[in-house]
Design a protein around this motif. Sequence first.
Motif, PDB file in Angstrom:
ATOM      1  N   LEU A 123      -9.975   9.486   2.728  1.00 33.88           N
ATOM      2  CA  LEU A 123      -9.686   8.249   2.056  1.00 33.88           C
ATOM      3  C   LEU A 123      -9.794   8.428   0.490  1.00 33.88           C
ATOM      4  N   LEU A 124     -10.121   9.434   0.003  1.00 34.99           N
ATOM      5  CA  LEU A 124     -10.078   9.617  -1.438  1.00 34.99           C
ATOM      6  C   LEU A 124      -8.998  10.553  -1.622  1.00 34.99           C
ATOM      7  N   HIS A 125      -8.220  10.894  -0.817  1.00 30.09           N
ATOM      8  CA  HIS A 125      -7.074  11.747  -0.975  1.00 30.09           C
ATOM      9  C   HIS A 125      -5.764  10.987  -0.363  1.00 30.09           C
ATOM     10  N   ASN A 126      -4.653  11.514  -1.143  1.00 28.63           N
ATOM     11  CA  ASN A 126      -3.381  10.753  -0.842  1.00 28.63           C
ATOM     12  C   ASN A 126      -3.380   9.288  -1.260  1.00 28.63           C
ATOM     13  N   PHE A 128       0.739  -1.298  -0.017  1.00 24.25           N
ATOM     14  CA  PHE A 128       0.121  -0.024  -0.058  1.00 24.25           C
ATOM     15  C   PHE A 128       0.950   1.178  -0.106  1.00 24.25           C
ATOM     16  N   ALA A 129       0.505   2.031  -1.076  1.00 27.08           N
ATOM     17  CA  ALA A 129       1.491   3.201  -1.181  1.00 27.08           C
ATOM     18  C   ALA A 129       1.482   4.169  -0.001  1.00 27.08           C
ATOM     19  N   THR A 130       0.192   4.484   0.866  1.00 27.77           N
ATOM     20  CA  THR A 130      -0.168   5.202   1.765  1.00 27.77           C
ATOM     21  C   THR A 130      -1.232   4.544   2.903  1.00 27.77           C
ATOM     22  N   ARG A 131      -1.283   5.273   3.984  1.00 25.56           N
ATOM     23  CA  ARG A 131      -2.360   4.771   5.088  1.00 25.56           C
ATOM     24  C   ARG A 131      -3.589   4.926   4.447  1.00 25.56           C
ATOM     25  N   GLU A 132      -3.843   5.683   3.929  1.00 18.24           N
ATOM     26  CA  GLU A 132      -5.516   6.071   3.028  1.00 18.24           C
ATOM     27  C   GLU A 132      -5.734   5.104   2.065  1.00 18.24           C
TER      28      GLU A 132
END
Length: 207
Positions: free
Chosen positions: A127-130, A64-68
């Motif tokens: 969740l739709l950011h980053n 996963f690239a980010t937590r989000e």
Amino acid sequence: MSHQIIDHRSAMKRARQDHQKLERREAILAAGLALLDELPFQEITMTRIAERAGVVKGTLYLYFATREELFLELLGEQLHDWFWDQESLAGNLPRASRLDAAARQIGASVRQRPVLRGLLGVLDSHLLHNVPEPAVRAFQEELRRRAHALGTLWERALPFLRPGQGFAFLVRTMALVTGLQGRFADPELLTESLRLLLLGLREANRG
């Protein structure tokens, strides 16, 4: 023959590696899910997820690239299960008082899913950011596809709904869940809100 043996061993090794990767991915998602039971979303970090999953932090970024992005995938799983539950509800409504039964059963299904409620509450804000664009697009396309299919089932279960209104009803239901964050101590609040929403649609369609 020796080449066949080597190819077979290579295939077995790749299969084991793929299985291990899948297990590790599931362990990471399970760690994120467990932390949601303990902490607000805003306090959950990749470091905490790595510690809970028993992997080094760098390993998380292989999946996963980010937590989000991680929690967006978890929300997708939660929505999948919730939609599956609603498919059963829509197909088994009692003949009498269908509108009330639909509102009551959908309300109960939401109350039983605190993770779903919590993640819907941070969908637009976090969740739709980053998140990599392909992951956002895949989430939105799958959500739209499942919601349209489920909306059609609700239109069959509640005949006063016109084509397209089942989908609109689901979208507004998710908006209600988001808007009622922190107010689920009242078990009837969402049920009554859904009942009024359906009543409004029925009355509008009579005109």
